[in-house]
Design a protein around this motif. Structure first.
Motif, short mmCIF file in Angstrom:
data_model
loop_
_atom_site.label_atom_id
_atom_site.label_comp_id
_atom_site.label_asym_id
_atom_site.label_seq_id
_atom_site.Cartn_x
_atom_site.Cartn_y
_atom_site.Cartn_z
N PRO A 135 -1.76 69.71 32.82
CA PRO A 135 -2.53 70.52 31.88
C PRO A 135 -1.71 70.93 30.55
O PRO A 135 -0.63 70.67 30.82
CB PRO A 135 -2.92 71.88 32.78
CG PRO A 135 -1.84 71.71 33.99
CD PRO A 135 -1.59 70.15 34.30
N GLN A 136 -2.29 71.21 29.71
CA GLN A 136 -1.41 71.52 28.63
C GLN A 136 -1.02 72.78 28.82
O GLN A 136 -1.73 73.90 29.03
CB GLN A 136 -2.62 71.39 27.18
CG GLN A 136 -3.14 70.27 27.08
CD GLN A 136 -4.15 70.34 25.79
OE1 GLN A 136 -3.85 70.86 24.90
NE2 GLN A 136 -5.44 70.18 26.36
N ILE A 137 0.30 73.02 28.62
CA ILE A 137 0.86 74.20 28.96
C ILE A 137 0.72 75.14 28.03
O ILE A 137 0.56 76.54 28.50
CB ILE A 137 2.56 73.78 28.90
CG1 ILE A 137 3.22 75.03 29.58
CG2 ILE A 137 3.01 73.59 27.41
CD1 ILE A 137 4.70 74.83 29.64
N GLY A 138 0.24 75.06 26.80
CA GLY A 138 -0.06 76.05 25.77
C GLY A 138 -1.39 76.67 26.27
O GLY A 138 -1.72 77.63 25.58
N TYR A 139 -2.37 76.09 27.25
CA TYR A 139 -3.34 76.99 27.61
C TYR A 139 -3.04 77.89 28.66
O TYR A 139 -3.91 78.60 29.39
CB TYR A 139 -4.49 76.09 27.96
CG TYR A 139 -5.20 75.56 26.91
CD1 TYR A 139 -5.29 76.27 25.83
CD2 TYR A 139 -5.32 74.07 26.74
CE1 TYR A 139 -6.06 75.68 24.41
CE2 TYR A 139 -6.27 73.58 25.72
CZ TYR A 139 -6.55 74.34 24.63
OH TYR A 139 -7.19 73.82 23.33
N PRO A 169 -10.69 84.96 19.95
CA PRO A 169 -9.50 85.67 19.33
C PRO A 169 -8.62 86.27 20.27
O PRO A 169 -7.46 86.43 20.19
CB PRO A 169 -10.46 86.76 18.67
CG PRO A 169 -11.53 85.94 18.45
CD PRO A 169 -11.93 85.05 19.36
N VAL A 170 -9.13 86.48 21.66
CA VAL A 170 -8.23 86.97 22.70
C VAL A 170 -6.90 86.02 22.82
O VAL A 170 -5.94 86.31 22.95
CB VAL A 170 -9.11 87.26 24.09
CG1 VAL A 170 -8.06 87.37 25.22
CG2 VAL A 170 -10.07 88.45 23.67
N HIS A 171 -7.37 84.69 23.01
CA HIS A 171 -6.47 83.63 23.08
C HIS A 171 -5.38 83.57 22.22
O HIS A 171 -3.97 83.28 22.29
CB HIS A 171 -7.10 82.39 23.37
CG HIS A 171 -7.77 82.36 24.74
ND1 HIS A 171 -8.78 81.19 24.78
CD2 HIS A 171 -7.79 83.12 25.63
CE1 HIS A 171 -9.34 81.55 26.03
NE2 HIS A 171 -8.80 82.61 26.58
N PHE A 172 -5.80 83.82 20.62
CA PHE A 172 -4.92 83.86 19.44
C PHE A 172 -4.00 84.87 19.83
O PHE A 172 -2.78 84.94 19.57
CB PHE A 172 -5.62 84.05 18.28
CG PHE A 172 -6.59 83.21 17.62
CD1 PHE A 172 -5.95 81.76 17.62
CD2 PHE A 172 -7.83 83.16 17.30
CE1 PHE A 172 -6.85 80.84 17.05
CE2 PHE A 172 -8.81 82.35 16.89
CZ PHE A 172 -8.13 81.11 16.60
N PHE A 234 -2.70 82.57 13.42
CA PHE A 234 -1.24 82.68 13.67
C PHE A 234 -0.23 83.02 12.54
O PHE A 234 0.75 83.72 12.56
CB PHE A 234 -0.46 81.32 14.26
CG PHE A 234 -1.10 81.13 15.69
CD1 PHE A 234 -0.37 81.89 16.66
CD2 PHE A 234 -2.22 80.33 16.00
CE1 PHE A 234 -0.78 81.82 17.98
CE2 PHE A 234 -2.51 80.17 17.55
CZ PHE A 234 -1.93 81.02 18.56
N ALA A 235 -0.57 82.52 11.15
CA ALA A 235 0.15 83.11 10.06
C ALA A 235 -0.02 84.56 10.10
O ALA A 235 1.19 85.53 9.65
CB ALA A 235 -0.45 82.42 8.85
N ARG A 236 -1.04 85.13 10.27
CA ARG A 236 -1.21 86.44 9.97
C ARG A 236 -0.83 87.24 11.21
O ARG A 236 -0.27 88.55 11.00
CB ARG A 236 -2.58 87.06 9.55
CG ARG A 236 -3.80 87.11 10.45
CD ARG A 236 -4.71 87.91 9.48
NE ARG A 236 -6.06 87.79 10.29
CZ ARG A 236 -7.15 88.07 9.66
NH1 ARG A 236 -7.23 88.24 8.45
NH2 ARG A 236 -8.16 87.87 10.19
N ARG A 237 -0.82 86.80 12.16
CA ARG A 237 -0.29 87.30 13.54
C ARG A 237 1.17 87.29 13.80
O ARG A 237 1.79 88.19 14.29
CB ARG A 237 -0.95 86.96 14.52
CG ARG A 237 -2.52 87.46 14.80
CD ARG A 237 -3.05 86.51 15.81
NE ARG A 237 -4.64 86.71 15.80
CZ ARG A 237 -5.09 87.45 16.61
NH1 ARG A 237 -4.72 88.31 17.51
NH2 ARG A 237 -6.68 87.54 16.48
#
Ligand code: DHB
Length: 309
Positions: A135-139, A169-172, A234-237
């Motif tokens: 699996p993709q670790i980023g998930y 948005p929850v995942h962001f 991601f830029a704004r968070r």
């Protein structure tokens, strides 16, 4: 003036190849070094060399590409050797992508890059979608946080992560919290391909690539809105970290959009694969013209200035 200075590197323009495209061999890397790119990045490397998945493993379509390369690469020592011989003083900046098959492999490679103490930026890949059974670790936000905490102990310079696209948005928010909790993160590259799409050849009533019964990472025009959403979010968070925009850039217009959404610099994947390094000259010149038309002198004049309604 397209110049941009960030995380201690200086680029004449904001264009980089997307990792994986034209960067597996010294010959390809040297062609990029002689291209209009503002910097270059190496193919995601593993501890040992890999042949990758069976061919055909890349196909282009009218709107982009699908690939399931399976991490073919010459092994991290090969890219580290290239970086040791690189003229960091006089040549464009060098970034290096690391994509270990396990936590232990990532730590061993990152420790070796730390020991080498070269002026390169490492992009740790959390988002390879093409390894059957992996699996993709980023998930996995928990696993991502663990990996980043462990890597930060063995690699003592700022580094970046290559993220998969998120769609909620929850995942962001969850991934932004993970990155916010890791002071070593200097940049975030958004996005890797949209994983596990399926392209069908209607005439042959068939899939178009062999691995995973045709599933592969989608790039090109298909992914531009998803890429822009991830860059902007991601830029704004993550104020204070840099975002590298990647996804759907094939002219100065998309490069401008990524920077408007908050990207410091951008990467070109599918278009570079299809057109070769000459596209970097074209995209660079188109970006200059677009900025002139709009009355902007530098990238900072419009970076992150996207309007909302
Ligand atoms: C491969 C594809 C990716 O999207 C990635 O991030 C790393 C490797 C590949 O299939 O080789």
């Amino acid at each position: 003036d397209l110049a941009v200075a960030w995380l201690g590197i200086q680029m004449d323009n904001p264009l980089i190849n997307a990792s994986g495209v034209m960067c597996r061999t010294v010959e390809e890397l040297e062609a990029l070094r002689h291209s209009a790119a503002g910097a270059l990045i190496t193919k995601s490397c593993t501890l040992e060399p890999r042949k990758g998945n069976p061919e055909p493993r890349y196909a282009s379509t009218a709107l982009g590409s699908i690939n399931s390369m399976g991490l073919p690469n010459a092994g991290y020592r090969y890219y580290l050797d290239y970086a040791r011989r690189y003229d960091h003083e006089h040549d464009k900046p060098l970034l290096m992508s690391v994509s270990g098959m396990s936590l232990e492999d990532n730590l061993e490679m990152m420790a070796a890059f730390d020991e080498a103490a070269l002026p390169v930026l490492v992009e740790l890949n959390l988002s390879c979608p093409n390894l059957p059974g992996k699996p993709q670790i980023g998930y996995d936000f928990e696993a991502s946080a663990r990996l980043l905490a462990e890597v930060s102990k063995v690699y003592r310079r700022p580094f970046g992560v290559k993220l998969p696209p998120y769609f909620d948005p929850v995942h962001f928010g969850e991934m932004a919290d993970v990155l916010d909790g890791c002071p070593s993160i200097g940049f975030v590259t958004c996005i890797n391909s949209i994983g596990n799409g399926l392209v069908i050849d209607l005439e042959r009533e068939s899939v178009v690539i062999r691995p995973k019964d045709g599933l592969g990472g989608i790039g090109g025009d298909y992914v531009l809105p998803t890429a822009l959403a991830n860059v902007r979010e991601f830029a704004r968070r993550l104020p204070g970290r840099h975002v590298i925009g990647c996804g759907g850039i094939r002219s100065g217009r998309e490069a401008f959009m990524h920077i408007l959404a908050g990207a410091t610099v951008v990467q070109v994947g599918t278009c570079l694969y299809e057109e070769g390094p000459a596209c970097l000259t074209r995209i660079r010149d188109e970006l200059v013209c677009l900025m002139q038309d709009k009355g902007y002198r530098t990238l900072a004049d419009f970076r992150g200035c996207l309007r909302t309604l």
